[in-house]
Design a protein around this motif. Sequence first.
Motif, short mmCIF file in Angstrom:
data_model
loop_
_atom_site.label_atom_id
_atom_site.label_comp_id
_atom_site.label_asym_id
_atom_site.label_seq_id
_atom_site.Cartn_x
_atom_site.Cartn_y
_atom_site.Cartn_z
N THR A 68 0.80 -1.23 0.00
CA THR A 68 0.00 0.00 0.00
C THR A 68 0.83 1.27 0.00
O THR A 68 0.27 2.36 0.07
CB THR A 68 -0.94 0.03 1.22
OG1 THR A 68 -0.16 0.06 2.41
CG2 THR A 68 -1.88 -1.15 1.23
N SER A 69 2.14 1.16 -0.10
CA SER A 69 2.98 2.35 0.01
C SER A 69 2.71 3.38 -1.08
O SER A 69 2.87 4.58 -0.86
CB SER A 69 4.46 1.97 0.02
OG SER A 69 4.81 1.35 -1.20
N GLU B 139 0.59 7.71 4.99
CA GLU B 139 1.17 7.13 6.21
C GLU B 139 0.11 7.05 7.32
O GLU B 139 0.03 6.06 8.04
CB GLU B 139 2.36 7.96 6.68
CG GLU B 139 3.08 7.39 7.86
CD GLU B 139 3.67 6.01 7.61
OE1 GLU B 139 3.68 5.20 8.56
OE2 GLU B 139 4.13 5.73 6.48
N GLU B 140 -0.69 8.07 7.43
CA GLU B 140 -1.75 8.09 8.46
C GLU B 140 -2.78 6.98 8.22
O GLU B 140 -3.17 6.28 9.15
CB GLU B 140 -2.44 9.45 8.45
CG GLU B 140 -3.58 9.57 9.44
CD GLU B 140 -4.32 10.89 9.30
OE1 GLU B 140 -5.51 10.92 9.66
OE2 GLU B 140 -3.73 11.88 8.81
N GLU B 141 -3.19 6.81 6.97
CA GLU B 141 -4.17 5.76 6.65
C GLU B 141 -3.57 4.38 6.88
O GLU B 141 -4.23 3.49 7.43
CB GLU B 141 -4.60 5.90 5.19
CG GLU B 141 -5.37 7.16 4.92
CD GLU B 141 -5.41 7.54 3.45
OE1 GLU B 141 -6.20 8.45 3.12
OE2 GLU B 141 -4.68 6.94 2.62
N ARG B 142 -2.32 4.20 6.49
CA ARG B 142 -1.66 2.91 6.69
C ARG B 142 -1.56 2.60 8.18
O ARG B 142 -1.75 1.46 8.60
CB ARG B 142 -0.27 2.93 6.04
CG ARG B 142 0.34 1.58 5.92
CD ARG B 142 1.65 1.55 5.15
NE ARG B 142 1.61 2.38 3.96
CZ ARG B 142 2.33 3.50 3.78
NH1 ARG B 142 3.15 3.90 4.68
NH2 ARG B 142 2.24 4.20 2.69
N GLN B 143 -1.28 3.62 8.98
CA GLN B 143 -1.18 3.42 10.43
C GLN B 143 -2.51 2.97 11.02
O GLN B 143 -2.54 2.14 11.92
CB GLN B 143 -0.69 4.72 11.09
CG GLN B 143 -0.14 4.51 12.46
CD GLN B 143 1.07 3.59 12.48
OE1 GLN B 143 1.94 3.65 11.62
NE2 GLN B 143 1.12 2.72 13.45
N LEU B 144 -3.61 3.49 10.51
CA LEU B 144 -4.92 3.07 10.97
C LEU B 144 -5.13 1.58 10.71
O LEU B 144 -5.59 0.83 11.58
CB LEU B 144 -6.03 3.87 10.28
CG LEU B 144 -6.15 5.34 10.63
CD1 LEU B 144 -7.17 6.02 9.74
CD2 LEU B 144 -6.52 5.50 12.09
N PHE B 145 -4.78 1.13 9.51
CA PHE B 145 -4.93 -0.28 9.18
C PHE B 145 -3.97 -1.15 9.99
O PHE B 145 -4.32 -2.25 10.41
CB PHE B 145 -4.71 -0.52 7.67
CG PHE B 145 -5.88 -0.10 6.83
CD1 PHE B 145 -7.06 -0.82 6.84
CD2 PHE B 145 -5.80 1.02 6.02
CE1 PHE B 145 -8.14 -0.44 6.07
CE2 PHE B 145 -6.87 1.41 5.24
CZ PHE B 145 -8.04 0.68 5.27
N LEU B 146 -2.76 -0.64 10.23
CA LEU B 146 -1.80 -1.40 11.04
C LEU B 146 -2.31 -1.59 12.46
O LEU B 146 -2.21 -2.68 13.02
CB LEU B 146 -0.45 -0.67 11.07
CG LEU B 146 0.45 -0.86 9.88
CD1 LEU B 146 1.67 0.06 9.99
CD2 LEU B 146 0.89 -2.29 9.74
#
Length: 170
Positions: free
Chosen positions: A98-99, A104-111
């Motif tokens: 997904t990079s 980064e904020e959206e990826r952090q939510l999924f993480l």
Amino acid sequence: MKWIGAGLVLTAGYLLSQYLINPAVQHLKMLEEGELLFRILESEIRNLKTPLPELFGEISRKTESIWHDFFLDLSEELKNCVDCEFADIFERLLVFHTSQILTEEERQLFLNAGRNFLSDDLTYQKRAIDQLSDQLNKCMEEKREKLKNQKKVYRALCLSMSALIVIILV
């Protein structure tokens, strides 16, 4: 012939505006689909108690987007890895797949939501997915509003430029 050409130039301008806005539309669709898939995962884990590698494989078959590759790779790595950390694999694959699409904020939510899939506390799991949904829905609403405005700007700009070209050529 001039009128046909003028119509084609204006049509090309409109299509160009659609093409320019397409990445933002695709980004929004990825967020919506990701939120839905994570909700499905949480529900499946809670209700069916399906082993995670099988569950991720099933989820990958339900989509054709980047989420397909992410969940398929996650399933395969979990099947092949004996003493690996789920959180590390999950994070590495999520970043890899997904990079180019998620911020980064959206990826952090999924993480944050994904790290809780192994938790035995189903209430905590549900709360994490609900939090993901709430935050993503806020983010998606902002993006929808921004997208609506961007569509208008791109359409007006492209059609204006097309009209200018038509006026110059006719």
